[in-house]
Design an enzyme around this catalytic site. Structure first.
Site, PDB file in Angstrom:
ATOM      1  N   GLN A  86       0.810  -1.220   0.000  1.00 55.56           N
ATOM      2  CA  GLN A  86       0.000   0.000   0.000  1.00 55.56           C
ATOM      3  C   GLN A  86       0.845   1.272   0.000  1.00 55.56           C
ATOM      4  OE1 GLN A  86      -3.171   0.200   2.860  1.00 55.56           O
ATOM      5  NE2 GLN A  86      -3.994  -1.809   2.308  1.00 55.56           N
ATOM      6  N   HIS A 108      -8.574  -1.755   6.483  1.00 57.26           N
ATOM      7  CA  HIS A 108      -7.763  -2.154   7.635  1.00 57.26           C
ATOM      8  C   HIS A 108      -6.875  -0.968   7.975  1.00 57.26           C
ATOM      9  CE1 HIS A 108      -5.409  -4.369  10.444  1.00 57.26           C
ATOM     10  NE2 HIS A 108      -4.401  -4.673   9.648  1.00 57.26           N
ATOM     11  N   ASP A 191      -7.384  -6.436  15.539  1.00 56.13           N
ATOM     12  CA  ASP A 191      -7.340  -7.322  14.381  1.00 56.13           C
ATOM     13  C   ASP A 191      -6.034  -8.121  14.366  1.00 56.13           C
ATOM     14  OD1 ASP A 191      -8.666  -7.971  11.645  1.00 56.13           O
ATOM     15  OD2 ASP A 191      -6.610  -7.473  11.098  1.00 56.13           O
ATOM     16  N   GLU A 227      -9.371 -35.682  14.285  1.00 56.54           N
ATOM     17  CA  GLU A 227      -9.651 -35.209  15.639  1.00 56.54           C
ATOM     18  C   GLU A 227      -9.129 -33.797  15.906  1.00 56.54           C
ATOM     19  OE1 GLU A 227     -11.672 -36.686  17.524  1.00 56.54           O
ATOM     20  OE2 GLU A 227     -11.792 -38.560  16.391  1.00 56.54           O
ATOM     21  N   GLU A 231     -12.417 -31.613  12.504  1.00 57.34           N
ATOM     22  CA  GLU A 231     -13.601 -31.318  13.315  1.00 57.34           C
ATOM     23  C   GLU A 231     -13.617 -29.896  13.871  1.00 57.34           C
ATOM     24  OE1 GLU A 231     -14.819 -34.266  16.122  1.00 57.34           O
ATOM     25  OE2 GLU A 231     -14.115 -35.929  14.877  1.00 57.34           O
TER      26      GLU A 231
END
Length: 331
Positions: A86, A108, A191, A227, A231
C-alpha cells in the site's frame, strides 16, 4: 454497550454523482466494486498494468484503468491492496492525485495507524472493514443481506467523513447486518491480536501440536487429522451460531466435562502472559516494524517459513484425505 447502525442510519445519497475508485480487485476488491455498482454508485477499478484481475472486472461490466487514472477521477479512493504494498502504490500512484475534499479509504488500519501512509491534511481518511471474506460480502449482498462492518474516521477534513464512511458501508451492504464504530487504532490492534493469538497463529499452533502429540504416541495420522483439524469447523460453526454456550449444549457430556477440566491446562497463566507480550508488541509498533523490514529485505525469512509449514506432515495427510471427501469436491 456498543451501538450498531443500520440502513436507516446511513445516507447513500452522499455517494450519488460521485466516483468511487476501488484499488485492487482481489477478495475484498471485487465484492466492494460489484456491491457499490449494484447500489447505484459509479465505480472505477484501478489496477496495475497487466493485472490478471482486469479481465474479470471488465467481464462484470466495470470500468478498469490504471491506479493513477482511477485516483485522478475519483472522489473516494478505497485501497484494497495487501498491507505491504500500500505505501508504495499510495506514494507513486495515488498521492499525486489527492486534491482537497477527496476521501481516501481503507479496510484495515495498519498503514495509517503505523504511519506507513500519511495523507495530506485536506482529505478525509476513513475505514470500512467488513468482518468477513470478500466472497461472503458479495454473496450475502446478492441475497438481500450483508456482512457486519467496522467503520472509523481518522481525519475529518470535510466535516462529513463519518457520514461518508457510513454511506460507503451501506453501499456494500454492511448496514443491512449492522455496522459498529471504532477507531483506526482499535481496529488495527485488535485485528492483529486476533490473527496472531487466536484465529491464525494460536489456532494453527494448537492444531499442529495436537496432531504431532497423537502421531508421536503411535496413533494413525489420519485419525489425528480428523480429531485435531477436520472437526474444528464443526465446533467453530456452533460457536459462531450461538456462542460457547450453544457449542457446549450441542456436544456430549464427556466432551463438555473435558472442556471445563482440561482446557484451562492448555491455556495457562503462562500462555496468557505470552498473549500480553504479543499485544504489547502490537501496541508499540514492534510487530509492524518487523513486518515492514521483512518485506523491505526481500521476505527471505517469510518465504522460508511458508516453505517449512507447507512441508508439515499434516498437509500431506490432509491432502490425501480431502481427495476422498466427495462432498468437499462438489464445492
Amino acid at each position: 454497550m456498543a451501538r450498531l447502525y443500520y440502513d436507516a442510519d446511513a445516507n447513500l445519497d452522499l455517494l450519488s454523482n460521485k466516483t468511487v475508485a476501488i484499488v485492487g480487485y482481489g477478495s475484498q476488491g471485487h465484492a466492494h466494486a460489484l456491491n457499490l455498482r449494484d447500489s447505484g454508485v459509479k465505480v472505477v477499478v484501478g489496477l496495475y498494468p497487466g493485472s490478471k484481475s482486469a479481465e474479470s472486472a471488465r467481464l462484470e461490466g466495470l470500468t478498469v484503468t490504471s491506479v493513477a487514472e482511477a485516483a485522478e477521477v475519483a472522489d473516494l479512493i478505497m485501497i484494497l491492496l495487501p498491507d505491504e504494498v500500500q505505501k508504495t502504490v499510495y506514494q507513486q500512484e495515488i498521492l499525486p492525485h489527492l486534491k482537497p475534499g477527496k476521501v481516501i479509504a481503507f479496510a484495515h488500519g495498519f498503514n495509517i495507524h503505523f504511519a506507513q501512509v500519511v495523507p495530506p491534511a485536506d482529505v478525509d481518511v476513513i475505514m470500512v472493514a467488513p468482518k468477513g471474506p470478500g466472497h461472503l460480502v458479495r454473496r450475502t449482498y446478492t441475497q438481500g443481506e450483508g456482512v457486519p462492518c467496522l467503520f472509523a474516521v481518522y481525519q475529518d477534513a470535510s466535516g462529513q467523513a463519518r457520514d461518508r464512511a457510513m454511506a460507503y458501508a451501506k453501499g456494500i451492504g454492511g448496514t443491512r447486518a449492522g455496522i459498529l464504530e471504532t477507531t483506526f487504532r482499535e481496529e488495527t490492534e485488535t485485528d492483529l491480536f486476533g490473527e496472531q493469538v487466536v484465529l491464525c497463529g494460536g489456532l494453527t499452533a494448537l492444531i499442529k501440536s495436537g496432531f504431532e502429540t497423537l502421531v508421536a504416541a503411535g496413533y494413525q495420522p489420519e485419525l489425528a487429522y480428523f480429531e485435531c483439524l477436520h472437526e474444528v469447523k464443526l465446533i467453530v460453526d456452533l460457536i459462531v451460531e450461538g456462542g460457547l454456550a450453544k457449542m457446549r449444549d450441542s456436544i456430549s457430556n464427556t466432551a463438555e466435562y473435558g472442556d471445563y477440566t482440561r482446557g484451562p491446562r492448555i491455556i495457562t497463566d503462562e500462555t496468557r502472559r505470552e498473549m500480553e507480550k504479543i499485544l504489547y508488541e502490537i501496541q508499540t509498533g514492534q510487530f509492524a516494524r518487523e513486518f515492514v523490514l521483512e518485506n523491505m529485505s526481500g521476505k527471505a525469512g517469510f518465504t522460508a517459513m511458508r516453505r517449512r509449514e507447507a512441508e508439515h506432515p499434516i498437509e500431506e495427510v490432509g491432502k490425501d484425505l480431502r481427495a476422498m471427501f466427495s462432498w468437499l469436491s462438489k464445492r
